[in-house]
Design an enzyme around this catalytic site. Structure first.
Site, PDB file in Angstrom:
ATOM      1  N   PHE A 109     -38.818 -35.643 -36.131  1.00  0.00           N
ATOM      2  CA  PHE A 109     -37.561 -36.349 -35.884  1.00  0.00           C
ATOM      3  C   PHE A 109     -37.772 -37.850 -35.723  1.00  0.00           C
ATOM      4  O   PHE A 109     -36.855 -38.641 -35.920  1.00  0.00           O
ATOM      5  CB  PHE A 109     -36.848 -35.709 -34.677  1.00  0.00           C
ATOM      6  CG  PHE A 109     -36.777 -36.539 -33.440  1.00  0.00           C
ATOM      7  CD1 PHE A 109     -35.672 -37.337 -33.186  1.00  0.00           C
ATOM      8  CD2 PHE A 109     -37.813 -36.535 -32.523  1.00  0.00           C
ATOM      9  CE1 PHE A 109     -35.592 -38.096 -32.018  1.00  0.00           C
ATOM     10  CE2 PHE A 109     -37.740 -37.292 -31.373  1.00  0.00           C
ATOM     11  CZ  PHE A 109     -36.631 -38.080 -31.125  1.00  0.00           C
ATOM     12  N   LYS A 110     -38.998 -38.260 -35.413  1.00  0.00           N
ATOM     13  CA  LYS A 110     -39.246 -39.699 -35.249  1.00  0.00           C
ATOM     14  C   LYS A 110     -39.047 -40.471 -36.542  1.00  0.00           C
ATOM     15  O   LYS A 110     -38.878 -41.689 -36.521  1.00  0.00           O
ATOM     16  CB  LYS A 110     -40.646 -39.916 -34.682  1.00  0.00           C
ATOM     17  CG  LYS A 110     -40.707 -39.341 -33.266  1.00  0.00           C
ATOM     18  CD  LYS A 110     -41.889 -39.752 -32.462  1.00  0.00           C
ATOM     19  CE  LYS A 110     -41.733 -39.339 -31.020  1.00  0.00           C
ATOM     20  NZ  LYS A 110     -41.475 -37.886 -30.829  1.00  0.00           N
ATOM     21  N   ASP A 111     -39.028 -39.767 -37.678  1.00  0.00           N
ATOM     22  CA  ASP A 111     -38.738 -40.431 -38.953  1.00  0.00           C
ATOM     23  C   ASP A 111     -37.375 -41.117 -38.949  1.00  0.00           C
ATOM     24  O   ASP A 111     -37.206 -42.152 -39.596  1.00  0.00           O
ATOM     25  CB  ASP A 111     -38.742 -39.408 -40.101  1.00  0.00           C
ATOM     26  CG  ASP A 111     -40.144 -38.943 -40.475  1.00  0.00           C
ATOM     27  OD1 ASP A 111     -41.098 -39.725 -40.324  1.00  0.00           O
ATOM     28  OD2 ASP A 111     -40.271 -37.792 -40.937  1.00  0.00           O
ATOM     29  N   LEU A 114     -37.997 -44.375 -37.057  1.00  0.00           N
ATOM     30  CA  LEU A 114     -39.109 -45.193 -37.553  1.00  0.00           C
ATOM     31  C   LEU A 114     -38.961 -45.565 -39.028  1.00  0.00           C
ATOM     32  O   LEU A 114     -39.675 -46.428 -39.517  1.00  0.00           O
ATOM     33  CB  LEU A 114     -40.442 -44.491 -37.291  1.00  0.00           C
ATOM     34  CG  LEU A 114     -40.900 -44.610 -35.828  1.00  0.00           C
ATOM     35  CD1 LEU A 114     -42.050 -43.654 -35.536  1.00  0.00           C
ATOM     36  CD2 LEU A 114     -41.309 -46.046 -35.501  1.00  0.00           C
TER      37      LEU A 114
END
Ligand code: PLP
Length: 495
Positions: A109-111, A114
């Site tokens: 989910f950090k995509d 980021l």
């Protein structure tokens, strides 16, 4: 609207400066003075596609940028990079709905944040008239490093160095990082554990600032960690996407409430939900799901935050956190009291604990409902969701699913629940396979193949053929050499 520190109202900057600086000079986090100052017509946002939503929400939360300026940043961040055009699809699973946040380039989910942060940073640098190249330093326990490398890969005017603990990340996580392409990315193993790598990075920031060590190199150091407001703002978007999808699929009518259950670590994801709620989106409860490191569960039940407790390594490692940094923003936004926040954070630093007053606890509890579950329940949940609903979820999502069932049982008047799913099951394949009752021994790449053979769920492109890709990064150094490593890399013209 200017931004200020959570610890002092005198420390004021523009949104662009807040993104560029990351952390306020007094150690606080940059925040809007109150969410009441943000103006957004939430109903009209719901009619847009995801990228349109992102443009409107970024312009509202980060007023250094107009919607016309935000549009190309959103396009560069997301166009063609996610598995689906709406970026974060909703999937009905029984009576609940799973919001899949892991369809980006690295299956985490950090995509979502980021992918956009590098473009916000370079735009912020232009706004502020800064000329230097941005050099990002990040320590990672696995997932953030890869997502940051993918986000910054070949973004002009930026470079990134990621440090990870040698032998301290999974085989898949290491393979994802050391095979990363791009002429501006670098990853290096550090002998030691994650804390060594993270302390090393903090020490580099301090040493470079104190000694002006990069003078003349035409670079400025920056960090991509989740306390940057430029990482938080993009996460507000998927709450709007989910609400629109719930309305469009007939699960709710426009204006009805939805509840959201969020697997929580550093409190960034769930805080973005609070932002969406304060901007008017009809979110009822935000359910805060923790694993055995249940410091937030206790805090939201008692008002006492106490990090003096054992640290557990769990099967949901991205939530293995005892200090949830973004909570500081919530405490400020609810209390409006910088002096109180400063006191709580000082107490946390010196004694490991702080207590909020009863009135503030009441405000917290009117929005947040806490719950937690251990590894056994996590794995059981994976099996149960798969058998009952044919849906394969990862360990972090399973924690949220389990806590969502606790919540529904405890609060019969609940609204339809959206469960936020933060990773592909193939990122944590051994624990997922065990949850299905199958043998998960052997090397992780073989476990991925077995999980695929058993379930038929497609393996994301970024996780296939990893073992066969060339390793581009093989440096391993001692912690004491990290500063020299960065100084040397910073002046190299070509990586
Ligand atoms: C980072 C992460 C979380 C925790 O999110 P926070 O914003 O830190 O609360 C949960 N699950 C996964 C898979 C993550 O990578």
């Amino acid at each position: 609207m200017e931004y200020q520190s959570t610890r002092s109202a005198d420390c004021r900057v523009s949104a662009a400066e807040a993104i560029l600086e990351g952390l306020a000079p007094d150690g606080g986090l940059f925040t809007m003075p109150s969410l009441g100052e943000v103006s957004l017509d939430w109903r009209s946002v719901l009619t847009l596609d995801t990228q349109g939503m992102a443009r409107e929400i970024l312009a509202a939360l980060l007023p250094s940028f107009t919607r016309e300026e935000a549009a190309p940043l959103v396009d560069r961040a997301y166009a063609g990079k996610f598995e689906t055009e709406d970026l974060t699809p909703c999937v009905p699973v029984g009576e609940d709905t799973v919001l899949e946040l892991f369809r980006g380039p690295t299956s985490a989910f950090k995509d979502v944040a980021l992918s956009l942060l590098p473009h916000l940073m370079t735009a912020a640098r232009e706004k502020c008239g800064a000329k230097e190249e941005i050099l990002i330093l990040t320590a990672t326990s696995g997932d953030t490093g890869k997502a940051a490398m993918a986000g910054f890969c070949d973004v002009p005017g930026t470079r990134i160095i990621v440090f990870y603990p040698d032998g301290g990340v999974s085989a898949v996580q290491r393979a994802q990082m050391v095979t990363q392409e791009g002429s501006n990315v670098c990853v290096c193993a550090v002998r030691g554990n994650f804390d060594d790598a993270q302390t090393g990075v903090k020490d580099i920031f301090a040493a470079v600032t104190a000694g002006d060590l990069l003078h003349g190199a035409n670079v400025r150091l920056s960090s991509a960690n989740s306390i940057n407001i430029g990482r938080l703002a993009p996460q507000v978007v998927y709450y709007f996407r989910a609400y629109a999808d719930m309305v469009n699929s007939g699960r709710i009518r426009c204006g009805d409430r939805m509840d959201c259950c969020v697997p929580t670590g550093n409190f960034g994801n769930i805080l973005a939900g609070y932002f969406a709620r304060e901007l008017g989106l009809p979110i009822g409860r935000l359910v805060c799901a923790s694993n055995a490191n249940n410091v937030l569960t206790d805090f939201l039940r008692t008002g006492c935050y106490d990090r003096n407790r054992p640290f557990y390594k769990t099967v949901s490692p991205s939530m293995d956190i005892l200090v949830s940094s973004n909570l500081e923003r919530l405490l400020y936004l609810l209390s409006g009291d910088t002096e109180a926040v400063r006191g709580w954070m000082a107490a946390l630093r010196t004694t490991g604990t702080f207590q909020v007053p009863a009135a503030l606890l009441g405000d917290l509890q009117s929005v947040f409902w806490p719950g937690c579950c251990g590894d056994e329940d996590t794995k059981c949940a994976i099996g149960e969701v798969y058998r009952r609903h044919g849906y394969l979820c990862d360990t972090h999502t399973a924690v949220a699913w389990h806590v969502a069932q606790q919540y529904k049982a405890a609060c019969p008047g609940h609204a339809p629940v959206v469960i936020l799913s933060t990773a592909s099951p193939y990122k944590f394949p051994a624990a997922v396979l065990e949850g299905l009752g199958a043998d998960a021994s052997g090397d992780e790449f073989a476990v991925i193949d077995r999980l695929h053979a058993l379930t038929g769920v497609p393996v994301p492109g970024g996780l296939t053929g990893l073992a066969d890709r060339p390793e581009r990064h093989q440096d391993v150094i001692d912690r004491s050499d990290m500063l020299d490593y960065v100084l040397k890399k910073a002046v190299e013209k070509e990586w």
